[in-house]
Design a protein around this motif. Structure first.
Motif, mmCIF file in Angstrom:
data_model
loop_
_atom_site.group_PDB
_atom_site.id
_atom_site.type_symbol
_atom_site.label_atom_id
_atom_site.label_comp_id
_atom_site.label_asym_id
_atom_site.label_seq_id
_atom_site.Cartn_x
_atom_site.Cartn_y
_atom_site.Cartn_z
ATOM 1 N N LEU A 99 6.962 -14.484 9.438
ATOM 2 C CA LEU A 99 6.027 -13.511 9.987
ATOM 3 C C LEU A 99 4.911 -13.229 8.979
ATOM 4 N N ALA A 100 5.284 -13.037 7.713
ATOM 5 C CA ALA A 100 4.283 -12.793 6.671
ATOM 6 C C ALA A 100 3.359 -14.000 6.505
ATOM 7 N N VAL A 101 3.933 -15.205 6.541
ATOM 8 C CA VAL A 101 3.114 -16.414 6.428
ATOM 9 C C VAL A 101 2.122 -16.497 7.582
ATOM 10 N N ALA A 102 2.593 -16.264 8.808
ATOM 11 C CA ALA A 102 1.732 -16.368 9.985
ATOM 12 C C ALA A 102 0.577 -15.376 9.925
ATOM 13 N N HIS A 103 0.876 -14.118 9.566
ATOM 14 C CA HIS A 103 -0.168 -13.099 9.525
ATOM 15 C C HIS A 103 -1.159 -13.363 8.398
ATOM 16 N N LEU A 104 -0.655 -13.740 7.219
ATOM 17 C CA LEU A 104 -1.562 -13.994 6.099
ATOM 18 C C LEU A 104 -2.418 -15.232 6.361
ATOM 19 N N LEU A 105 -1.826 -16.263 6.953
ATOM 20 C CA LEU A 105 -2.600 -17.456 7.282
ATOM 21 C C LEU A 105 -3.731 -17.109 8.255
ATOM 22 N N THR A 106 -3.443 -16.267 9.247
ATOM 23 C CA THR A 106 -4.471 -15.860 10.200
ATOM 24 C C THR A 106 -5.618 -15.147 9.499
ATOM 25 N N ILE A 181 1.931 -14.077 -4.809
ATOM 26 C CA ILE A 181 3.344 -13.976 -4.449
ATOM 27 C C ILE A 181 3.504 -12.781 -3.517
ATOM 28 N N VAL A 182 4.041 -13.026 -2.335
ATOM 29 C CA VAL A 182 4.270 -11.967 -1.354
ATOM 30 C C VAL A 182 5.767 -11.705 -1.274
ATOM 31 N N ASP A 183 6.158 -10.445 -1.407
ATOM 32 C CA ASP A 183 7.560 -10.051 -1.296
ATOM 33 C C ASP A 183 7.738 -9.227 -0.029
ATOM 34 N N PRO A 184 8.266 -9.832 1.043
ATOM 35 C CA PRO A 184 8.415 -9.100 2.304
ATOM 36 C C PRO A 184 9.405 -7.952 2.231
ATOM 37 N N ASP A 185 10.310 -7.973 1.258
ATOM 38 C CA ASP A 185 11.331 -6.929 1.180
ATOM 39 C C ASP A 185 10.743 -5.580 0.798
ATOM 40 N N GLY A 207 3.208 -1.807 0.346
ATOM 41 C CA GLY A 207 3.220 -1.056 1.595
ATOM 42 C C GLY A 207 1.853 -1.027 2.264
ATOM 43 N N PRO A 208 1.366 0.169 2.643
ATOM 44 C CA PRO A 208 0.085 0.260 3.349
ATOM 45 C C PRO A 208 -1.131 0.202 2.426
ATOM 46 N N ALA A 209 -0.930 0.145 1.123
ATOM 47 C CA ALA A 209 -2.062 0.095 0.194
ATOM 48 C C ALA A 209 -2.865 -1.189 0.397
ATOM 49 N N SER A 222 -3.317 -5.277 3.762
ATOM 50 C CA SER A 222 -2.201 -4.526 3.190
ATOM 51 C C SER A 222 -0.934 -5.331 3.394
ATOM 52 N N PRO A 223 0.010 -5.293 2.447
ATOM 53 C CA PRO A 223 1.278 -5.993 2.633
ATOM 54 C C PRO A 223 2.021 -5.558 3.884
ATOM 55 N N ALA A 224 1.911 -4.259 4.238
ATOM 56 C CA ALA A 224 2.605 -3.769 5.433
ATOM 57 C C ALA A 224 2.095 -4.455 6.682
ATOM 58 N N ASP A 225 0.799 -4.778 6.713
ATOM 59 C CA ASP A 225 0.218 -5.431 7.890
ATOM 60 C C ASP A 225 0.819 -6.831 8.089
ATOM 61 N N LEU A 226 1.258 -7.460 7.012
ATOM 62 C CA LEU A 226 1.809 -8.809 7.126
ATOM 63 C C LEU A 226 3.157 -8.819 7.826
ATOM 64 N N LEU A 227 3.811 -7.650 7.900
ATOM 65 C CA LEU A 227 5.132 -7.565 8.540
ATOM 66 C C LEU A 227 5.067 -6.811 9.871
ATOM 67 N N ALA A 228 3.864 -6.453 10.299
ATOM 68 C CA ALA A 228 3.734 -5.651 11.531
ATOM 69 C C ALA A 228 4.012 -6.475 12.771
#
Length: 228
Positions: A99-106, A181-185, A207-209, A222-228
């Protein structure tokens, strides 16, 4: 935890490459290789090391495994890479990772400029002889570029130290300008840029920063957007 299995018997026969390609490792692709699979590897092995769920196959040959050996590995959903003649096998990623890969790639595709293009794995990046890695995302300045402008690794359940240390060193040595480096956790993103041959952390967001970068092109997320 690190486990090392040493294969003492020499490899006296050529592997059945066609048969191997049709009969890959057993078990779930998202889990580390089991002992039975470790013994099934058909190419000559000096030792097998398992670290943090990632398997490192070391060759008996002093020159190590080759890109040709890497091309004969099975297409079974796992990730196969070559580092200094060692074939590295990582379990397939999970939901949050993809999910993070897909959103960041977009986001990267939407921000790319001129001839630069963002591409997802699987895409081999040949850093040097005996080194072929597959970052989760790469950004190339143009289709024939040898060294990416950016590589991104999204941490998975397994292989976190491999991405944080081994790949960090490989990308730095290869002279890749930017490494994220993206940490989804958490979720969080660490941004490293090459300065005088060494990576320096230039940004961090959690998070939302908002994480704002200028390289390889301007982008805010924001990192949070990558997991939305």
């Amino acid at each position: 935890m690190t486990r090392v299995m040493v294969r003492h018997e020499p490899s006296t026969t050529q592997p059945d490459e066609d048969g191997w390609a049709c009969s890959p490792f057993t078990g779930l692709a998202g889990e580390p290789l089991g002992d039975a699979d470790l013994r099934r590897w058909p190419f000559g092995i000096g030792a097998v090391e398992t670290r943090d769920g990632v398997t490192f196959f070391h060759s008996r040959h002093p020159d190590g495994f080759t890109p040709d050996d890497l091309r004969r590995t099975p297409a079974d959903g796992r990730r196969y890479e070559l580092v200094d003649g060692t074939i590295v096998v990582s379990p397939s990623p999970g939901y949050a990772h993809q999910l993070a890969v897909a959103h960041l790639l977009t986001l990267l595709v939407g921000a790319q400029t001129e001839a630069a293009r963002a591409l997802p794995a699987p895409f081999d990046v040949t850093l040097a002889t005996g080194r072929v890695l597959q970052p989760d995302i790469v950004v190339l300045a143009h289709p024939k570029a040898k060294i990416p402008l950016l590589v991104v690794e999204v941490l998975s359940r397994f292989g976190r130290s491999y991405d944080r240390r081994d790949k960090f060193d490989e990308y730095e040595t290869a002279g890749i300008p930017s490494y994220w480096i993206v940490d989804p956790d958490v979720p969080a993103v660490f941004v490293f840029e090459l300065t005088k041959g060494r990576y320096e952390q230039v940004a961090y967001a959690e998070g939302p920063a908002t994480c704002a970068v200028d390289r390889p092109f301007p982008l805010s997320f924001s990192p949070a957007d990558l997991l939305a």
